[in-house]
Every structure is written in structure tokens, then in C-alpha cells.
Design a protein around this motif. Structure first.
Motif, PDB file in Angstrom:
ATOM      1  N   TYR A   1      -8.657   2.137  -2.248  1.00  0.00           N
ATOM      2  CA  TYR A   1      -7.799   2.522  -3.373  1.00  0.00           C
ATOM      3  C   TYR A   1      -6.431   3.016  -2.888  1.00  0.00           C
ATOM      4  CZ  TYR A   1      -6.021   5.268  -7.282  1.00  0.00           C
ATOM      5  OH  TYR A   1      -5.219   5.799  -8.259  1.00  0.00           O
TER       6      TYR A   1
ATOM      7  N   SER B   1      -2.962   1.398  -3.729  1.00  0.00           N
ATOM      8  CA  SER B   1      -1.971   2.171  -4.476  1.00  0.00           C
ATOM      9  C   SER B   1      -0.664   2.267  -3.697  1.00  0.00           C
ATOM     10  CB  SER B   1      -2.505   3.552  -4.834  1.00  0.00           C
ATOM     11  OG  SER B   1      -2.841   4.239  -3.670  1.00  0.00           O
TER      12      SER B   1
ATOM     13  N   LEU C   1      -2.239   6.995 -11.048  1.00  0.00           N
ATOM     14  CA  LEU C   1      -1.487   5.776 -10.751  1.00  0.00           C
ATOM     15  C   LEU C   1      -1.681   4.750 -11.868  1.00  0.00           C
ATOM     16  CD1 LEU C   1       0.238   4.473  -8.460  1.00  0.00           C
ATOM     17  CD2 LEU C   1      -1.844   3.321  -7.761  1.00  0.00           C
TER      18      LEU C   1
END
Lengths: 371, 217
Positions: A38, A42, A341
Motif C-alpha cells: 500500500y 501510495s 489517500l
């Protein structure tokens, strides 16, 4: 013309489409099964968004005769100098403010106050209480202490949320340090090799869809670019206005809270509310009376008004025209899927999908797709 | 008159700041223009000299430069400008008999044939039947100038490699390389102008033929 036939997905075309989308599918599946990726993803997403901010100055330098490489390097050197200045001048000040803010909030737990102080003294600390008790007495039908309990509960909840938020910020700070180093590094190559990356992604598109996909790609690219640049302008203006306003109203930690309001504003509708909370709570703790808090609320409303009337129409001329209800739903969905996010990326992703769908449906009507 | 003579004091709300008179501003602008021109000349000379001593060693790059320099629309650019233009070109490989675009499709790109054979055909224009294009030829160039729909079909008659230049790509190239972009636009205007004159002459000839046929009848 006799050889041409109207469009139908031939086996060769289906295979080439699968071949084109296969890496994307593999990537999505990998991400689903390895959630540790992740942070990497991101970082990649933020770097892409960041590169949109840097493209205009780089292209402007290119326009003046510098090569792509030199232009990109020059922009990054300037950016680095700005960062160093900020780190040297403002960051320690903001850091001290943030530490003090956290300490203040930690010390002023409502329960401690209730245990240590007499109820009358609390009412003095929070000047509103006395007025509320009088109101209860004059109304008669409300049991005594209801307002007091409710306000205490709301105050307590607000403090808990803010402390939680600050603790989260403290926890993610090491990640932020990695992000600050890695994101510009990735963004540098994205900006420098933008044309090569575009050519690479388009090289796998089947011939029959090539012109159409290029058009869609360009529209999405333009929309995201406009949105990201608009968002950055908006965040800076809001942060400056808020910090200036807080400073005039003598709100403690004006710069930190101003920057937080600017950053929170990145998430539409939800952001301004979240951004306003710290300012209100801090002012309530500091002054303990209603008028300064109302002044802070009025200031936030005024900043939002300026944002909606003057900043937004200039910053986002026509970039993302979506219904407010859809925007809220999309933000909630983004938040549930990918946290903070996700909330930031929700609007550009949804708008890009919308552009893809509308352009594709237009193309299906207008292209003959002969093979 | 010297720049010193063009100076005056400007009243800024009680404070006097040094400023320029009209003549002073004119002289200043002239100087700026001259510096710009000298800078462009100097830069051009340095780049040309640099390119002379650093010929591209990559045979593929040289091949591409040779192909592009032979095309009327891109003639007269420097080697580095051809390589800069190459960044905006997309390579496409078509098999024999594959459609490149069809009549009525929105036109967004120009095609350059690297190798192979392409047939252009339009049912409404019989004169176009059997018009084949080969390596070094271009088609669909009007797409670089304005939004319109394709006026003919383009289909390969052999395995064909093309380079595709989109209108958006050309816009970016022109913005990032203004001097090269100006040349390409000039060449493109001349090319389209010549095409227009050819069509006009053909139209006149056909009209003349029709009127002669009517007289004979």
C-alpha cells in the motif's frame, strides 16, 4: 471498401486487449493479496500527482530553450532550495507549535478537570456553562445539568478525536520522512521521461483503438492536471488566509492550524469541517469563552466563502464538474477503500472514470473500428 | 540618445522612484530585443557546432533522421530537433490488409510510412482508386491542422510500419521547441496550400470538361 467489415471483437483483438490489460490485472491482484505494498503504491500515486504540479514550470523552461533534462533538474534544484529554507526556518517553529498543542490537549482532559475541580470552577473555566445553567433554570422543563453534561461530552469527544489525530500524525511521521525523500525522486523521473512513459503505455494498445485511446488518455491527463494544480493553489490560498486570520484573532499555534486547514481543504466538503475543529477546540481551551470561538467560526466561514466565490472558480475553471451528492458518496467510498489517500484521490479517479466512460461511448458512436 | 537620458523620477504616492520616460522604455526594449537576437544566434551557432562534432552514433536514430528529413513537412530541422520530434512519434505495426482508419472517423493524427504499402480509397472519389503510398510518404496530415472527419479509408496492402504524430503531440512539440515548431508549421502550411492548389486545378479541369461535354451535346 468491399474487404472492410463492421467492428466486432475478433479473437485476435480480444487476445491483444487481454495482453494489454494483463499487467494491470496482475498488479491489482498482487496489491489485494499483499497489502504491505500500500505504501509503495501510495508513494507512486502521490509522485504522479506531484509530477502534475511540476510539469508547467519544466515545460515553461523547455519553451525558453532548455532541454527536458536540464529543465527538470533546474526545477528540482529550486524545489530543494525552497524545502531547505522551509526546513531551516519554518518547520522547527511549526514542530514546536505542534508539540505544545499536543501537550496542551493532553493536560486538559475533561475528566481530570471534573475530578480535580469543583463544578463551579469548571463553569468559570468554560464561561459558556454558567449561561447554559441559567438557561436551564429559566426554561424550567429541562433537568438541571443536561446542557452541562452534553457540552462536557461533546468537548471530551472533540479532545479525544484531536488527540487521536495528533497521535496518528506522530505515528506516520517516519513514513512521511520516507515519502519526502522517495516521492521527489520518483517524480523527477516521471517528469523527465513523461513522453517516453506515455509512448510505453500506448505502445500496447491494439491498432483499431489507438487514436481513440490516445484521445481519452489526453483528456484524462488534462483533467487530472487541472484538478491537481487547482487543488494546490486552493490549499496554499486557504492556508495563508486561515493562518493570517488566526494570527489576527490571537489563536495559538496559528501557523500550524492554518497549514492544517489548508491541507484538510484538499478533501471536498469533509475537509473544511475537519480543518475547523482544531482551531475551535484550541481557542476554546485557550480563552474559555464563547466570543473568541464564534469569531474563529466566522473566520472559517469567511475563508470558505472566499474559497467558493473567488478561489475555486479561478483554480478549477471547468476541471471537475460533478454533482455534490456524487462527490460526497465518492469521497466516502474512497475513504473506506484506501483511507486518507483514498479520500484525496477519490475525486480525480472518479472524474477520470467518468471521462473514460463518456469518451468511450462517444467513440463507439463515431468510430467505425474496422479491422 | 542614451538610456541615461530616458530616465525620470516617478511619483509613487509622495515617494520618488527612478523610472523611464517613453523614449527610455523604447531604448530599453530595443536593447532587450537585440540581446534576445544575439542570444538566439549564439545559441544556434553553439548547437550547430556541437551537432557537427557529435553526429548521432545510433544507426536507428540516423535512419529516423534520414526518413524525417526527406519528408517535406519536416524538412530543414537540425538533427537534435528531429530527435526531439521523435519523442512525439508513436510507432505502429500493421499487418497486410489491416485498416488504419476509415472514412468518417474523427481525424486526430498524421501517419508517416516507414516501410510497407498503404492504399487510400474513397467510394465518392473514383480518381483515388488505386492510389498507393509507400515508404517516406505521409497521409492524414490535415488532422494536424484542424478537427474534422477522415475523408477516405486507409488500408495496408503489405505489412507496414508507420509513425503516428497526433495534433496534441505536435502542439506539445511546438510549445517545447518553438523554433523547430515554427519551421514545421511553415512547411505544413506550404504543403496543405500546394494540396489545395492541386485540388483547385483538378476541380477547374473537371468543370471545364463538363462544360465542354455539355456544349458537344
Amino acid at each position: 471498401m468491399s474487404e472492410s467489415k463492421s467492428w466486432a471483437p475478433t479473437p485476435r483483438l480480444v487476445v491483444s486487449l487481454i495482453h494489454y490489460f494483463l499487467p494491470l490485472i496482475i498488479f491489482a491482484v498482487t496489491l489485494y493479496f499483499i497489502p504491505e505494498l500500500y505504501h509503495l503504491v501510495s508513494m507512486l500515486f502521490i509522485a504522479v500527482l506531484f509530477s502534475y504540479l511540476l510539469r508547467p514550470p519544466v515545460e515553461s523552461l523547455e519553451h525558453r530553450g532548455f532541454s527536458r533534462y536540464t529543465s527538470t533538474a533546474l526545477v528540482f534544484v529550486v524545489l530543494f532550495l525552497i524545502l531547505v529554507t522551509l526546513l531551516g526556518g519554518f518547520i522547527p517553529h511549526i514542530y514546536n507549535q505542534a508539540i505544545n498543542l499536543r501537550r496542551t490537549l493532553g493536560e486538559l482532559e475533561m475528566e481530570e478537570l471534573l475530578e480535580e475541580e469543583e463544578p463551579g470552577e469548571i463553569e468559570e473555566v468554560l464561561g459558556i456553562m454558567g449561561y447554559l445553567s441559567e438557561l436551564e433554570r429559566s426554561l424550567g422543563f429541562i433537568p438541571e445539568g443536561t446542557f452541562h453534561d452534553q457540552v462536557s461530552y461533546a468537548y471530551d469527544w472533540g479532545l479525544q478525536q484531536l488527540t487521536l489525530l495528533l497521535l496518528t500524525i506522530g505515528r506516520i511521521l517516519p513514513h512521511v520522512a520516507v515519502y519526502v525523500v522517495v516521492i521527489p525522486f520518483i517524480a523527477f523521473f516521471i517528469v523527465r521521461d513523461q513522453q517516453a512513459i506515455e509512448t510505453f503505455f500506448l505502445s500496447g494498445v491494439p491498432n483499431v483503438f489507438f487514436e481513440m485511446i490516445y484521445q481519452i488518455y489526453n483528456k484524462v491527463d488534462q483533467k487530472i492536471g487541472e484538478y491537481v494544480r487547482g487543488l494546490a493553489i486552493e490549499a496554499v490560498v486557504i492556508a495563508l488566509l486561515s493562518a493570517g486570520g488566526f494570527w489576527l484573532l490571537d489563536v495559538p499555534y496559528a501557523i500550524t492550524i492554518g497549514i492544517f486547514v489548508g491541507l484538510a481543504n484538499v478533501v471536498p466538503y469533509v475537509g473544511p469541517v475537519v480543518g475547523a475543529l482544531p482551531a475551535i477546540i484550541v481557542q476554546l481551551i485557550e480563552t474559555g469563552s464563547a466570543l473568541p470561538v464564534i469569531m474563529v467560526m466566522l473566520l472559517i466561514l469567511l475563508v470558505q466563502l472566499i474559497d467558493n466565490i473567488a478561489v475555486k472558480p479561478v483554480a478549477f475553471s471547468q476541471s471537475m464538474s460533478m454533482h455534490p451528492l456524487i462527490v460526497v458518496i465518492v469521497i466516502i467510498a474512497g475513504g473506506q477503500l484506501a483511507g486518507m489517500l483514498g479520500m484525496v484521490l477519490a475525486i480525480p479517479v472518479a472524474a477520470s472514470l467518468w471521462v473514460i466512460i463518456s469518451e468511450f461511448s462517444w467513440a463507439v458512436k463515431n468510430y467505425r473500428f474496422e479491422t | 540618445m542614451e538610456i541615461r537620458d530616458g530616465l525620470k523620477d516617478v511619483n509613487m504616492g509622495g515617494y520618488f522612484m527612478p523610472g523611464y520616460t517613453k523614449e527610455g522604455k523604447k531604448i530599453l526594449n530595443d536593447i532587450k530585443e537585440k540581446i534576445k537576437l544575439y542570444w538566439c544566434d549564439l545559441r544556434g551557432m553553439v548547437v550547430e557546432w556541437w551537432e557537427q562534432i557529435h553526429e548521432p552514433e545510433d544507426p536507428e536514430a540516423q535512419e529516423l533522421i534520414d526518413l524525417l528529413s526527406d519528408i517535406e513537412v519536416f524538412s530543414g530541422l537540425r538533427s537534435s530537433q528531429y530527435l526531439a520530434l521523435a519523442d512525439y512519434l508513436h510507432e505502429r505495426q500493421f499487418t497486410k490488409g489491416e485498416s488504419i482508419f476509415s472514412e468518417g472517423d474523427p481525424a486526430t493524427a498524421m501517419y508517416i510510412i516507414c516501410n510497407g504499402r498503404v492504399e487510400l480509397s474513397c467510394p465518392a472519389v473514383k480518381q483515388m482508386d488505386g492510389s498507393y503510398l509507400e515508404s517516406g510518404n505521409i497521409f492524414g496530415e490535415l488532422a494536424l491542422c484542424c478537427e474534422h472527419r477522415r475523408m477516405y479509408d486507409a488500408r495496408t496492402r503489405a505489412s507496414t510500419k508507420t509513425l503516428v504524430l497526433f495534433r496534441k503531440g505536435l502542439e506539445r512539440f511546438v510549445y517545447r521547441n518553438p523554433s523547430a515548431g515554427l519551421k514545421v508549421h511553415g512547411n505544413l502550411t506550404a504543403h496543405i496550400g500546394q494540396q489545395f492548389l492541386k485540388i483547385r486545378q483538378e476541380n477547374l479541369r473537371l468543370n471545364q470538361q463538363d462544360s465542354e461535354a455539355e456544349v458537344n451535346e
